[in-house]
Design a protein around this motif. Structure first.
Motif, PDB file in Angstrom:
ATOM      1  N   ILE A  81       0.855  -1.187   0.000  1.00  0.00           N
ATOM      2  CA  ILE A  81       0.000   0.000   0.000  1.00  0.00           C
ATOM      3  C   ILE A  81       0.891   1.236   0.000  1.00  0.00           C
ATOM      4  CG2 ILE A  81      -1.601   1.329   1.441  1.00  0.00           C
ATOM      5  CD1 ILE A  81      -3.009  -1.240   2.081  1.00  0.00           C
ATOM      6  N   GLY A  82       0.559   2.174  -0.855  1.00  0.00           N
ATOM      7  CA  GLY A  82       1.375   3.387  -0.930  1.00  0.00           C
ATOM      8  C   GLY A  82       2.533   3.238  -1.898  1.00  0.00           C
ATOM      9  N   GLY A  94      -2.976   8.629   8.745  1.00  0.00           N
ATOM     10  CA  GLY A  94      -3.543   7.387   8.226  1.00  0.00           C
ATOM     11  C   GLY A  94      -2.542   6.249   8.179  1.00  0.00           C
ATOM     12  N   LYS A  95      -1.286   6.568   7.869  1.00  0.00           N
ATOM     13  CA  LYS A  95      -0.276   5.524   7.738  1.00  0.00           C
ATOM     14  C   LYS A  95      -0.018   4.855   9.088  1.00  0.00           C
ATOM     15  CE  LYS A  95       3.791   4.860   5.002  1.00  0.00           C
ATOM     16  NZ  LYS A  95       2.894   4.549   3.913  1.00  0.00           N
ATOM     17  N   SER A 119      -2.919   2.751  10.064  1.00  0.00           N
ATOM     18  CA  SER A 119      -3.073   1.512   9.301  1.00  0.00           C
ATOM     19  C   SER A 119      -2.213   0.391   9.899  1.00  0.00           C
ATOM     20  CB  SER A 119      -2.722   1.748   7.834  1.00  0.00           C
ATOM     21  OG  SER A 119      -1.336   1.958   7.685  1.00  0.00           O
ATOM     22  N   GLU A 124      -6.020   4.833   4.030  1.00  0.00           N
ATOM     23  CA  GLU A 124      -4.991   3.797   4.059  1.00  0.00           C
ATOM     24  C   GLU A 124      -5.312   2.738   5.127  1.00  0.00           C
ATOM     25  OE1 GLU A 124      -1.140   5.515   3.518  1.00  0.00           O
ATOM     26  OE2 GLU A 124      -0.145   3.679   4.191  1.00  0.00           O
ATOM     27  N   CYS A 154      -7.991   0.541   3.805  1.00  0.00           N
ATOM     28  CA  CYS A 154      -7.445  -0.426   2.839  1.00  0.00           C
ATOM     29  C   CYS A 154      -6.804  -1.606   3.578  1.00  0.00           C
ATOM     30  CB  CYS A 154      -6.410   0.237   1.937  1.00  0.00           C
ATOM     31  SG  CYS A 154      -7.147   1.368   0.742  1.00  0.00           S
ATOM     32  N   GLY A 180     -10.410   5.292  -3.009  1.00  0.00           N
ATOM     33  CA  GLY A 180     -10.191   4.000  -2.361  1.00  0.00           C
ATOM     34  C   GLY A 180     -11.055   2.895  -2.955  1.00  0.00           C
ATOM     35  N   TYR A 206      -9.287  -0.021  -4.838  1.00  0.00           N
ATOM     36  CA  TYR A 206      -8.566  -0.981  -3.993  1.00  0.00           C
ATOM     37  C   TYR A 206      -9.533  -2.039  -3.460  1.00  0.00           C
ATOM     38  CZ  TYR A 206      -5.669  -3.094  -0.452  1.00  0.00           C
ATOM     39  OH  TYR A 206      -4.971  -4.021   0.273  1.00  0.00           O
TER      40      TYR A 206
END
Lengths: 88, 412
Positions: free
Chosen positions: A38-39, B30-31, B34, B117, B120, B170, B173
């Motif tokens: 992801i990313g 968000g990272k 996640s 994120e 996801c 999103g 995904y």
């Protein structure tokens, strides 16, 4: 082989071997696409990639000097001679 | 199983997680958020699982922490982690389903897409946990149904994302996670409604989505076009995936090629051997050679030899249809050989001669059967000409008697 089994089966009416129900394996390799992290981004320029270049659409040439064509030619010629020999 | 850990250490680890959670949400990071949901893929969370299994009353710490307002999410995260660590995969999945639902509830209320994120990661984790739970269920003789459940959940998530606004990036995904589920379960028809939303809704501009999702999407929709025998569309989609795939993901490039090669063969485009060798797709070597030669025997043998593999990936029928192109090539070779001998008579080919060539290739056909094959070739515009019935000769057009496909499928 198949033909032979069939013949034998016809002749002797052998009982069919017990067949197991085919089990569908839910988890077999199904060509699942690997996750990209992801990313994760990458340079997706289109030019210069060998995977997109190594293809040809003009392979259908008029060359008949390869081994296969030479054998084919021999085959056709030998047959014609035989036919001609027969008819004379 | 769990490594020894003191109560103090356990308490510290649990508090640390809760602080990280609170900080991530309050700073809208968000990272960082996640990472707190990566149950199956972040090994550092395993230490937290050990802490939770040591310190039995984690709920009390949650209640006393700043994160207590997110207890609906965190309590089941802890349960999912503990169960996952103890290899109770069904339990773990059930707890994670609660996490996912509670998270989506919060996510709806957040106006911006900062937590995308994390969403996801949740979409990914719920699929993976469901697959593992299903394996556990199957191993004890129960019906595996969690992956199907994860699919229904993700459809709901798709609905949340597929509106206007910044969250929609999103949607692709989640779509790709759904494709993976539907392909695994063999319910690919369910892809259709999602595809319709992506391809017809004006709110989506396909190019806006991240490259990783576009590539995955084109791979799966390309495979669907192969099943539907819509080869130009399959070529377009799989070519897009091939061109834009990360060069570091060789396994994915190989999978794209596995479907793109038969599609391109069917429209007359051949891969180089170096490409087949590099990606270990050597099962196609002889198929390609058969097309180049006009060697029907080799085509048959190549299909027999790798029948299992071709059937499993669903391309067998596509490859079987290459036979007409191989007939075309063989008759063209006969024509070229005749032309070298006598250019004036080359455009008349006796059906007998074709019968003989086929016999040499171990195909027993009589003149009538060959006439039938040649009529099909003429009908499908792989040959131009007409029959002189009485003399059992096919008379070829003097202009372009063997038209090339040039990237178009054989007319059906």
């Amino acid at each position: 082989m198949v033909f032979l089994c069939w013949r034998l089966g016809m002749a002797t009416e052998q009982p069919k071997p017990a067949t197991e129900d085919p089990k569908i394996d839910l988890f077999e390799d199904d060509d699942e696409f690997e996750e990209f992290e992801i990313g994760q981004e990458w340079d997706d320029k289109e030019e210069g990639k060998e995977v997109t270049q190594q293809w040809e659409d003009d392979w259908d040439d008029d060359d008949v000097n390869d081994d296969f064509s030479l054998q084919l030619r021999r085959e056709l010629e030998s047959n014609t001679e035989k036919i001609e020999a027969k008819s004379t | 199983m769990a490594a020894y850990m003191s109560m103090g250490e356990a308490h510290r680890r649990i508090t640390e997680y809760l602080n990280r959670f609170y900080d991530a949400v309050s700073s809208q990071d968000g990272k960082s958020l996640s990472r707190l949901f990566s149950i199956s893929s972040d090994s550092s969370l395993q230490f937290l699982a050990d802490a939770l299994n040591t310190f039995q009353d984690a709920n009390r710490i949650i209640r006393q922490s700043e994160s207590s307002q997110y207890a609906d999410i965190i309590v089941p995260v802890f349960r999912a982690l503990q169960s996952y660590r103890l290899r109770n995969l069904v339990e773990s999945y059930l707890a994670f389903e609660k996490v996912a639902n509670a998270f989506v509830q919060e996510f709806r209320n957040w106006e911006s897409a900062w937590a995308l994120e994390a969403l996801c990661v949740i979409a990914y984790e719920i699929r993976i946990l469901a697959e593992r739970a299903d394996k556990e269920l199957a191993s004890i003789g129960k019906s595996p149904e969690k992956l199907k459940g994860a699919g229904s959940f993700l459809m709901k998530v798709f609905g949340v994302l597929a509106g206007k606004g910044p969250k929609r990036v999103g949607a692709l995904y989640v779509t790709c996670q759904l494709f993976k589920i539907y392909f695994k379960l063999g319910t690919v028809h369910l892809c259709r409604s999602v595809i319709r939303s992506i391809e017809t809704a004006r709110i989506f501009d396909f190019e806006e989505f991240p490259a990783r999702d576009k590539v995955t999407y084109m791979y799966y929709t390309g495979r669907l076009e192969v099943y539907n025998e819509n080869f130009p569309a399959a070529d377009h989609k799989l070519s897009y995936a091939l061109t834009h795939c990360s060069p570091l993901k060789e396994a994915n490039i190989r999978m794209i090629l596995k479907y793109l090669i038969p599609v391109r063969l069917s429209i007359g485009i051949l891969p180089w051997n170096s490409l087949l060798d590099k990606f270990n797709l050597t099962e196609y070597n002889n198929v390609v050679l058969a097309l180049k030669r006009g060697d029907l025997r080799l085509l048959r043998h190549a299909l027999e030899e790798h029948e299992d593999r071709f059937l499993r990936s669903g391309v067998y029928l596509v490859l079987e249809k290459l036979e007409l192109q191989v007939y075309q090539r063989l008759i063209k070779k006969i024509y070229l050989i005749q032309k070298q001998k006598d250019p004036n008579k080359a455009h008349q080919i006796k059906l007998d001669v074709i019968v003989k060539a086929l016999k040499w290739l171990e195909m027993d056909m009589d003149v009538d059967e060959v006439e039938c094959i040649v009529s099909i070739l003429i009908y499908k515009n792989l040959m131009k000409g007409y029959f002189a019935h009485k003399s059992k000769v096919v008379v070829l057009s003097k202009q372009d008697p063997f038209p090339r496909l040039n990237g178009k499928p054989v007319t059906s």
